[in-house]
Each structure stands twice: as structure tokens, then as C-alpha cells.
Design a protein around this motif. Structure first.
Motif, mmCIF file in Angstrom:
data_model
loop_
_atom_site.group_PDB
_atom_site.id
_atom_site.type_symbol
_atom_site.label_atom_id
_atom_site.label_comp_id
_atom_site.label_asym_id
_atom_site.label_seq_id
_atom_site.Cartn_x
_atom_site.Cartn_y
_atom_site.Cartn_z
ATOM 1 N N UNK A 1 0.836 -1.216 0.000
ATOM 2 C CA UNK A 1 0.000 0.000 0.000
ATOM 3 C C UNK A 1 0.865 1.258 0.000
ATOM 4 N N UNK A 2 1.922 1.250 0.808
ATOM 5 C CA UNK A 2 2.818 2.413 0.858
ATOM 6 C C UNK A 2 3.528 2.619 -0.473
ATOM 7 N N UNK A 3 3.929 1.527 -1.104
ATOM 8 C CA UNK A 3 4.600 1.606 -2.398
ATOM 9 C C UNK A 3 3.649 2.142 -3.469
ATOM 10 N N UNK A 4 2.428 1.669 -3.460
ATOM 11 C CA UNK A 4 1.424 2.149 -4.416
ATOM 12 C C UNK A 4 1.177 3.643 -4.212
ATOM 13 N N UNK A 5 1.070 4.066 -2.958
ATOM 14 C CA UNK A 5 0.851 5.480 -2.640
ATOM 15 C C UNK A 5 2.032 6.335 -3.106
ATOM 16 N N UNK A 6 3.251 5.870 -2.834
ATOM 17 C CA UNK A 6 4.440 6.637 -3.226
ATOM 18 C C UNK A 6 4.533 6.758 -4.745
ATOM 19 N N UNK A 7 4.254 5.676 -5.449
ATOM 20 C CA UNK A 7 4.311 5.696 -6.911
ATOM 21 C C UNK A 7 3.246 6.633 -7.483
ATOM 22 N N UNK B 1 13.414 1.861 -1.740
ATOM 23 C CA UNK B 1 12.616 1.306 -2.836
ATOM 24 C C UNK B 1 12.367 2.428 -3.821
ATOM 25 N N UNK B 2 12.584 2.134 -5.093
ATOM 26 C CA UNK B 2 12.357 3.103 -6.149
ATOM 27 C C UNK B 2 11.306 2.530 -7.085
ATOM 28 N N UNK B 3 10.248 3.294 -7.360
ATOM 29 C CA UNK B 3 9.218 2.774 -8.254
ATOM 30 C C UNK B 3 9.740 2.649 -9.678
ATOM 31 N N UNK B 4 9.240 1.639 -10.381
ATOM 32 C CA UNK B 4 9.613 1.527 -11.791
ATOM 33 C C UNK B 4 8.791 2.543 -12.577
ATOM 34 N N UNK C 1 5.831 9.387 -8.102
ATOM 35 C CA UNK C 1 6.913 8.417 -8.264
ATOM 36 C C UNK C 1 7.981 8.546 -7.207
ATOM 37 N N UNK C 2 7.569 8.721 -5.964
ATOM 38 C CA UNK C 2 8.511 8.915 -4.853
ATOM 39 C C UNK C 2 9.169 7.605 -4.445
ATOM 40 N N UNK D 1 10.540 -7.292 -1.497
ATOM 41 C CA UNK D 1 9.653 -6.239 -1.988
ATOM 42 C C UNK D 1 10.398 -5.241 -2.883
ATOM 43 N N UNK D 2 11.702 -5.447 -3.076
ATOM 44 C CA UNK D 2 12.456 -4.595 -3.992
ATOM 45 C C UNK D 2 13.259 -3.486 -3.351
ATOM 46 N N UNK D 3 13.364 -3.480 -2.025
ATOM 47 C CA UNK D 3 14.209 -2.501 -1.349
ATOM 48 C C UNK D 3 15.666 -2.930 -1.484
#
Length: 150
Positions: A100-106, A146-149, A110-111, A130-132
Motif C-alpha cells: 500500500x505504501x509503495x502504491x501510494x508513493x508511486x 525502494x524506487x518505483x519503476x 513516483x517517490x 519487496x524490492x528494497x
């Protein structure tokens, strides 16, 4: 988080330190005094250094099961702390929260997401899955990002 949550938060904090406490020769009052001191110091540090953070209690079915301290910065979302009670660990909840946090950041420009994790923390394997990735060795901690694609 409200003043009435402090007892729960202190117990939760202690649950994250039980392995360490089990290796000390201290009796129970000494252990609890140590926990009280450490929890208070951590809480004051977080409040001072992250003034704009969200201080969230995680609940499931109306029962407190964890905490998520989180701050949104211009270039990054920072997980200050995330912890679940022992009974809620290893059930997919941490991964769901991170997703959920990753989806929100993206979705919010794209944070990246950053978090400091103790090198011996069992959750580090979850962060890696999770990609961190480790971006800085901070001694006892690693700074993970973690960096969004795109």
C-alpha cells in the motif's frame, strides 16, 4: 496515535526487543526499566526529528496490532518505524502494508521509500523481496530504499 495508546506502544516496543532481552542477566524489573527508558528516548527522538509524520496505530478487527510511523518528504516517503505484535507477524500483513505504501508513493509523483532497518532484523528479507535495496551502511542499521519503476 493518542495519549491512551502509549501503554500499547510500549508493550509493542518491548516485543521487538525480547530476543535481545533474553540474552541479558537482568531480572524482570531491570528489563522493564530498560524498556521504559529506551521507549521513551525513541519516542522523544521521533517526535523531535519527524515533526510532520503520521503516527498511526495499525488495527485489525478493532484490535491494536502494530504501529506505522511515516513521513512524506518532497523526494521520498520515509518509513520511520513499522512494527507488529508477535501474533500478527509472518502472516502477510507487513507485506500488504508495504505494498500500500509503495502504491501510494508511486501514485504521488513516483517517490522513493526509505527506511532504516537493523541488519539483524528478520524483516529485512521481506524488504529485499519487496524490492528494497541497501543504499547506505549506517553501522547497526542499513538504509534501504525502494524506487518505483517508471
Amino acid at each position: 496515535m493518542a495519549e491512551g495508546d502509549m501503554e500499547f506502544l510500549s508493550r509493542l516496543y518491548r516485543s521487538t526487543r525480547e530476543d535481545e532481552l533474553s540474552r541479558t542477566p537482568w531480572d524482570e524489573p531491570e528489563k522493564q526499566a530498560f524498556i521504559n527508558m529506551q521507549f521513551s528516548a525513541q519516542h522523544e527522538h521521533y517526535q523531535k526529528h519527524y515533526p510532520d509524520a503520521l503516527w498511526l496505530i495499525i488495527e485489525q478487527g478493532g484490535t491494536q496490532i502494530g504501529r506505522l510511523y511515516f513521513e512524506r518528504w518532497d523526494t521520498e516517503h520515509r518509513i520511520i518505524d513499522i512494527a507488529l505484535i508477535p501474533e500478527a507477524r509472518a502472516k502477510g500483513l507487513g507485506g500488504a502494508i508495504l505494498s500500500d505504501l509503495m502504491e501510494d508513493a508511486a501514485a504521488n509523483g513516483g517517490k522513493n521509500i526509505g527506511i532504516h532497518v537493523e541488519k539483524q532484523n528478520p524483516a529485512i528479507s521481506l524488504y529485499r523481496r519487496m524490492g528494497f535495496t541497501v543504499v547506505e551502511d549506517k553501522g547497526v542499521y542499513d538504509l534501504l530504499r525502494w524506487t518505483p519503476s517508471l
